[in-house]
Design a protein around this motif. Structure first.
Motif, PDB file in Angstrom:
ATOM      1  N   GLY A   1     -31.844  -8.390 -28.257  1.00 26.42           N
ATOM      2  CA  GLY A   1     -32.014  -8.778 -26.865  1.00 26.42           C
ATOM      3  C   GLY A   1     -31.323  -7.835 -25.911  1.00 26.42           C
ATOM      4  N   LYS A   2     -31.371  -8.250 -24.663  1.00 25.44           N
ATOM      5  CA  LYS A   2     -30.788  -7.464 -23.575  1.00 25.44           C
ATOM      6  C   LYS A   2     -29.545  -8.180 -23.081  1.00 25.44           C
ATOM      7  CE  LYS A   2     -31.373  -4.445 -20.057  1.00 25.44           C
ATOM      8  NZ  LYS A   2     -31.553  -3.000 -20.259  1.00 25.44           N
ATOM      9  N   ARG A   3     -28.452  -7.423 -22.971  1.00 26.01           N
ATOM     10  CA  ARG A   3     -27.229  -7.997 -22.416  1.00 26.01           C
ATOM     11  C   ARG A   3     -27.081  -7.586 -20.965  1.00 26.01           C
ATOM     12  NH1 ARG A   3     -22.318  -6.082 -26.255  1.00 26.01           N
ATOM     13  NH2 ARG A   3     -22.264  -7.737 -27.829  1.00 26.01           N
ATOM     14  N   HIS A   4     -26.659  -8.527 -20.133  1.00 30.96           N
ATOM     15  CA  HIS A   4     -26.151  -8.213 -18.807  1.00 30.96           C
ATOM     16  C   HIS A   4     -24.690  -8.658 -18.798  1.00 30.96           C
ATOM     17  CE1 HIS A   4     -30.436  -8.056 -17.761  1.00 30.96           C
ATOM     18  NE2 HIS A   4     -30.060  -7.296 -16.743  1.00 30.96           N
ATOM     19  N   ASP A   5     -23.787  -7.713 -18.767  1.00 31.70           N
ATOM     20  CA  ASP A   5     -22.367  -8.045 -18.760  1.00 31.70           C
ATOM     21  C   ASP A   5     -21.780  -7.702 -17.402  1.00 31.70           C
ATOM     22  OD1 ASP A   5     -22.474  -8.688 -21.457  1.00 31.70           O
ATOM     23  OD2 ASP A   5     -21.891  -6.663 -22.094  1.00 31.70           O
ATOM     24  N   VAL A   6     -20.857  -8.509 -16.952  1.00 35.02           N
ATOM     25  CA  VAL A   6     -20.044  -8.101 -15.809  1.00 35.02           C
ATOM     26  C   VAL A   6     -18.647  -7.808 -16.330  1.00 35.02           C
ATOM     27  CG1 VAL A   6     -19.052  -8.771 -13.596  1.00 35.02           C
ATOM     28  CG2 VAL A   6     -21.417  -9.395 -14.152  1.00 35.02           C
TER      29      VAL A   6
ATOM     30  N   PHE B   1     -10.506  -3.044 -18.535  1.00 35.90           N
ATOM     31  CA  PHE B   1     -11.543  -3.975 -18.106  1.00 35.90           C
ATOM     32  C   PHE B   1     -11.462  -5.263 -18.905  1.00 35.90           C
ATOM     33  CE2 PHE B   1     -13.340   0.036 -16.698  1.00 35.90           C
ATOM     34  CZ  PHE B   1     -13.863  -0.306 -15.461  1.00 35.90           C
ATOM     35  N   GLN B   2     -11.999  -6.334 -18.315  1.00 41.16           N
ATOM     36  CA  GLN B   2     -12.213  -7.571 -19.062  1.00 41.16           C
ATOM     37  C   GLN B   2     -13.635  -8.034 -18.831  1.00 41.16           C
ATOM     38  OE1 GLN B   2      -8.924 -10.154 -17.776  1.00 41.16           O
ATOM     39  NE2 GLN B   2      -8.157 -10.066 -19.899  1.00 41.16           N
ATOM     40  N   LEU B   3     -14.123  -8.790 -19.813  1.00 48.08           N
ATOM     41  CA  LEU B   3     -15.482  -9.325 -19.717  1.00 48.08           C
ATOM     42  C   LEU B   3     -15.442 -10.620 -18.903  1.00 48.08           C
ATOM     43  CD1 LEU B   3     -18.461  -9.093 -20.726  1.00 48.08           C
ATOM     44  CD2 LEU B   3     -17.769 -10.517 -22.664  1.00 48.08           C
ATOM     45  N   ALA B   4     -16.150 -10.619 -17.769  1.00 46.13           N
ATOM     46  CA  ALA B   4     -16.148 -11.799 -16.900  1.00 46.13           C
ATOM     47  C   ALA B   4     -17.397 -12.643 -17.112  1.00 46.13           C
ATOM     48  CB  ALA B   4     -16.065 -11.361 -15.443  1.00 46.13           C
ATOM     49  N   CYS B   5     -18.452 -12.005 -17.567  1.00 45.50           N
ATOM     50  CA  CYS B   5     -19.721 -12.721 -17.664  1.00 45.50           C
ATOM     51  C   CYS B   5     -20.615 -12.000 -18.660  1.00 45.50           C
ATOM     52  CB  CYS B   5     -20.365 -12.744 -16.272  1.00 45.50           C
ATOM     53  SG  CYS B   5     -22.045 -13.319 -16.259  1.00 45.50           S
ATOM     54  N   ARG B   6     -21.141 -12.727 -19.608  1.00 42.62           N
ATOM     55  CA  ARG B   6     -22.122 -12.141 -20.531  1.00 42.62           C
ATOM     56  C   ARG B   6     -23.365 -13.003 -20.540  1.00 42.62           C
ATOM     57  NH1 ARG B   6     -20.403  -9.492 -25.825  1.00 42.62           N
ATOM     58  NH2 ARG B   6     -20.399  -7.799 -24.292  1.00 42.62           N
ATOM     59  N   ASP B   7     -24.485 -12.349 -20.373  1.00 41.08           N
ATOM     60  CA  ASP B   7     -25.770 -13.042 -20.400  1.00 41.08           C
ATOM     61  C   ASP B   7     -26.667 -12.268 -21.370  1.00 41.08           C
ATOM     62  OD1 ASP B   7     -27.730 -14.676 -17.998  1.00 41.08           O
ATOM     63  OD2 ASP B   7     -28.536 -13.622 -19.719  1.00 41.08           O
ATOM     64  N   VAL B   8     -27.000 -12.892 -22.485  1.00 43.97           N
ATOM     65  CA  VAL B   8     -27.829 -12.232 -23.494  1.00 43.97           C
ATOM     66  C   VAL B   8     -29.209 -12.869 -23.471  1.00 43.97           C
ATOM     67  CG1 VAL B   8     -28.026 -11.591 -25.915  1.00 43.97           C
ATOM     68  CG2 VAL B   8     -25.767 -12.024 -24.936  1.00 43.97           C
ATOM     69  N   ARG B   9     -30.202 -12.051 -23.244  1.00 44.63           N
ATOM     70  CA  ARG B   9     -31.568 -12.571 -23.206  1.00 44.63           C
ATOM     71  C   ARG B   9     -32.284 -12.075 -24.454  1.00 44.63           C
ATOM     72  NH1 ARG B   9     -35.898 -10.948 -19.474  1.00 44.63           N
ATOM     73  NH2 ARG B   9     -37.085 -12.798 -18.920  1.00 44.63           N
ATOM     74  N   LEU B  10     -32.514 -12.997 -25.386  1.00 48.55           N
ATOM     75  CA  LEU B  10     -33.112 -12.605 -26.662  1.00 48.55           C
ATOM     76  C   LEU B  10     -34.615 -12.425 -26.521  1.00 48.55           C
ATOM     77  CD1 LEU B  10     -31.243 -15.007 -29.123  1.00 48.55           C
ATOM     78  CD2 LEU B  10     -30.856 -12.558 -28.802  1.00 48.55           C
ATOM     79  N   ASP B  11     -35.163 -11.479 -27.278  1.00 51.57           N
ATOM     80  CA  ASP B  11     -36.616 -11.275 -27.264  1.00 51.57           C
ATOM     81  C   ASP B  11     -37.262 -12.150 -28.332  1.00 51.57           C
ATOM     82  OD1 ASP B  11     -36.472  -9.343 -25.204  1.00 51.57           O
ATOM     83  OD2 ASP B  11     -35.656  -7.940 -26.669  1.00 51.57           O
ATOM     84  N   GLN B  12     -36.945 -13.434 -28.266  1.00 50.45           N
ATOM     85  CA  GLN B  12     -37.453 -14.389 -29.248  1.00 50.45           C
ATOM     86  C   GLN B  12     -37.782 -15.684 -28.534  1.00 50.45           C
ATOM     87  OE1 GLN B  12     -33.937 -14.056 -31.825  1.00 50.45           O
ATOM     88  NE2 GLN B  12     -35.316 -13.830 -33.564  1.00 50.45           N
ATOM     89  N   THR B  13     -38.771 -16.406 -29.044  1.00 47.53           N
ATOM     90  CA  THR B  13     -39.077 -17.723 -28.486  1.00 47.53           C
ATOM     91  C   THR B  13     -38.611 -18.820 -29.429  1.00 47.53           C
ATOM     92  OG1 THR B  13     -41.255 -17.767 -29.516  1.00 47.53           O
ATOM     93  CG2 THR B  13     -41.127 -16.837 -27.313  1.00 47.53           C
ATOM     94  N   VAL B  14     -38.486 -18.463 -30.701  1.00 47.86           N
ATOM     95  CA  VAL B  14     -38.019 -19.406 -31.717  1.00 47.86           C
ATOM     96  C   VAL B  14     -36.913 -18.684 -32.470  1.00 47.86           C
ATOM     97  CG1 VAL B  14     -38.656 -20.710 -33.782  1.00 47.86           C
ATOM     98  CG2 VAL B  14     -40.368 -20.306 -32.005  1.00 47.86           C
ATOM     99  N   LEU B  15     -35.762 -19.294 -32.605  1.00 44.35           N
ATOM    100  CA  LEU B  15     -34.703 -18.659 -33.395  1.00 44.35           C
ATOM    101  C   LEU B  15     -35.072 -18.772 -34.861  1.00 44.35           C
ATOM    102  CD1 LEU B  15     -31.350 -19.736 -31.716  1.00 44.35           C
ATOM    103  CD2 LEU B  15     -32.434 -17.496 -31.685  1.00 44.35           C
TER     104      LEU B  15
END
Lengths: 173, 434
Positions: A137-142, A150-164
């Motif tokens: 997937g695609k990560r959007h990290d802040v 640096f520290q990780l404030a926000c992680r958003d992972v968008r998987l390229d899957q509809t069913v795990l």
């Protein structure tokens, strides 16, 4: 948190510093060195993982969270999977390798924050499933500047899957 | 010859011994027979009404092994049609959900309306004279019925009504589906994940596997001491009980024991509880001090209502969708009262998925062990040793009936009697003449 992906890209030196952060962070997760990993998080960290739906071309893209943790939930999640007595899914621990590529980084309105986008390929084998499986997937990290790093404030992972496909997700992405 | 023959000679559910053959949890032949005798004969859950609220909304679901499109037409009526073109079989809908005026087959352009009626092909003029195109409409799920927001379908046109199928179990179900005037709402599309185990493992777990809770879920219970204390008390609480009914439905209700801090007994959100006008006084009593209810509507729809935060009570709905003898796809929804505030719904969803979603801290450990049991059972040696349900045996005949609570009521709540009752009813469906 508002994320501005079209904002000004960071310079090369900073880019390398951010990439180094991501590699080190992935190493901690792969080694299951959760204490070091937790130290990389801000106190108000948020961690989301989303899966997607197939929609007609032209229809609005939809995705929805399978993880939507605040700091309290994330720390509980880590406390569970890092403790052999408290986890069935991660005892014996999964064997994992996180590959982080396609890194792009952008300054944000708040000078302390940098948006770091990357592609994630996480490979996982676990007891009983020796052939393993992928989370891609695609990560959007802040990443937030704190003193000398640096520290990780926000992680958003968008998987390229509809069913795990690998059962319930018990590793961090 | 040899091992496999011996397995076939075993009976699946040994009522005298309280054992169940491992074959029924791994075998594709059993799976096929389940399709014929259960999934194409009885009611299957399709979706919640709030998933297809407006005209033209649709979702794709599985009924038996067939994929269907569930749609709402302009009059508000719900239809379910086979997702396969009458011409050459292509899926007429390849999105998971959405809104459509027509369904146009991407192969040759055959076009169906929201009810599944064939409106036009691209070569209508070449059909024989007098041919009625509507004769090539999409096959409809012949029976479709609603119960308190849930939409069920059945491929057998002669099936008894959904109300008959739910029977007295509806009494237990309804307080979690329609206790407030507007009823429940699905808060997000269902999480979906594949697990390498038989669908019945999930159905049994929710029917009443009280014994796995403290072992499998040591993690979330230890890390939330309040919850742990309540869980320990509740298992021992003498007012907790299990229920089974003739149709194969089963549930387990665990209650808070005496001696907890007063606030523990506020089990439902204080601002929502006054809205629970859709239930009878007896049902209200059933909800009082209820820590958690977990249950299975035969064959493969389950639900749980439990505390997910200091003042949030989540209702999770589950479908254990059979893929093969050793694989299922799980669908998992989070629900809340429609009247609840947006903030409350947001928190219920967030905490609901943290606990019971596709990455839930409860779910991840269940799934791991279900897959492990399936892999370890699927060999000729293991298949000779049936699963033990022995703690059901002393309680099978000791039920209360015709008392205050509907169905057969068993105490205490930490035996395997509800699970074994599910398997006995399953066996009856499977032995019924084809």
């Amino acid at each position: 948190m508002t994320i501005q992906s079209s904002a000004r890209p960071v310079d090369t030196l900073l880019y390398i510093e951010l990439q180094r952060f991501l590699f080190r962070e992935a190493k901690f997760l792969d080694r299951r060195d959760y204490q070091s990993w937790l130290a990389l998080l801000t106190d108000d960290v948020t961690y989301r993982v989303r899966i997607r739906s197939f929609r007609d071309s032209g229809a609005a893209e939809t995705d929805y969270a399978v993880v939507d943790d605040g700091p309290v939930e994330l720390r509980k999640r880590v406390a569970q999977i890092s403790n052999a007595r408290l986890s069935r899914a991660e005892n014996p621990p999964s064997l994992t390798r996180r590959l982080i590529t396609n890194v792009e980084a952008f300054h944000q309105a708040d000078e302390a924050d940098i948006l770091v986008e990357s592609s994630l390929l996480a490979f996982r084998t676990r007891s009983g499933i020796p052939e393993g499986g992928f989370y891609i997937g695609k990560r959007h990290d802040v990443l937030r500047r704190t003193g000398d790093g640096f520290q990780l404030a926000c992680r958003d992972v968008r998987l390229d899957q509809t069913v795990l496909l690998e059962g319930a997700l018990s590793i961090l992405l | 010859m040899g091992f496999s023959r011996r397995v076939q000679d075993q009976c699946w559910v040994d009522e005298a011994a309280a054992t169940v053959s491992r074959q029924v949890f791994v075998d594709d032949g059993v799976f096929q027979q389940e399709m014929d005798r259960i999934f194409f004969r009885t009611w299957g859950f399709l979706c919640h009404e709030t998933e297809i609220e407006n005209a033209g909304n649709f979702v794709i679901r599985r009924l038996g092994s067939a994929q269907v499109v569930v749609t709402r037409d302009d009059q508000g009526t719900v239809h379910a049609v086979l997702n396969s073109c009458r011409h050459r079989g292509a899926q007429i809908c390849r999105s998971d959900s959405g809104n459509a005026r027509h369904f146009v087959c991407p192969y040759h352009g055959w076009t169906y309306d929201r009810t599944g009626k064939l409106v036009t092909t691209t070569f209508d003029q070449h059909f024989p004279n007098g041919f009625k195109l509507s004769d090539l409409s999409l096959p409809k799920v012949p029976r479709l019925e609603h119960h308190k927001g849930l939409i069920f379908g059945c491929w057998d046109p002669d099936v008894a009504s959904l109300a008959d199928h739910l029977g007295e179990f509806a009494w237990y179900l309804d307080p979690f589906l329609a206790r407030s005037p507007l009823g429940m709402e699905v808060l997000a599309p269902p999480h979906r994940w594949r697990t390498r185990c038989n669908w019945k493992v999930g159905a049994l777990n929710f029917a009443g596997d009280s014994q796995h809770v403290l072992t499998t879920h040591a993690g979330p219970l230890t890390l939330d001491p309040v919850r742990a204390a309540r869980a320990g008390f509740a298992t021992a609480a003498e007012n907790s009980f299990q229920v089974s009914t003739d149709q194969g439905h089963a549930c387990t209700l665990t209650y808070l024991a005496p001696g907890l801090p007063a606030e523990a007994y506020q089990t439902h959100p204080p601002d929502l509880e006054p809205l629970y006008t859709g239930i009878t006084p007896d049902q209200r009593e059933m909800l009082k001090n209820l820590r958690v209810i977990v249950g299975t509507v035969f064959p493969n729809l389950s639900f749980i209502e439990t505390q997910v935060g200091p003042s949030e009570k989540a209702i999770i709905m589950r479908q254990w969708s059979p893929i093969s003898g050793t694989e299922m796809e799980v669908l998992s929804w989070v629900l809340a009262e429609r009247e609840a505030s947006p903030d409350y719904k947001k928190e219920v969803l967030r905490k609901g998925i943290h606990n019971f979603g596709a990455a839930g801290v409860f779910e991840q450990d269940d799934v791991e062990l279900w897959a492990s049991a399936t892999a370890a059972s699927n060999n000729p040696i293991a298949l000779q040793y049936p699963y033990s349900f022995h703690t059901a045996l002393p309680y099978l005949q000791k039920f209360e009936a015709n008392g205050k609570w509907p169905g057969r009521v068993y105490r205490p709540a930490d035996t395997e009697v509800a699970q074994f009752e599910f398997m006995r009813q399953w066996n009856r469906w499977m032995q019924a003449p084809a």
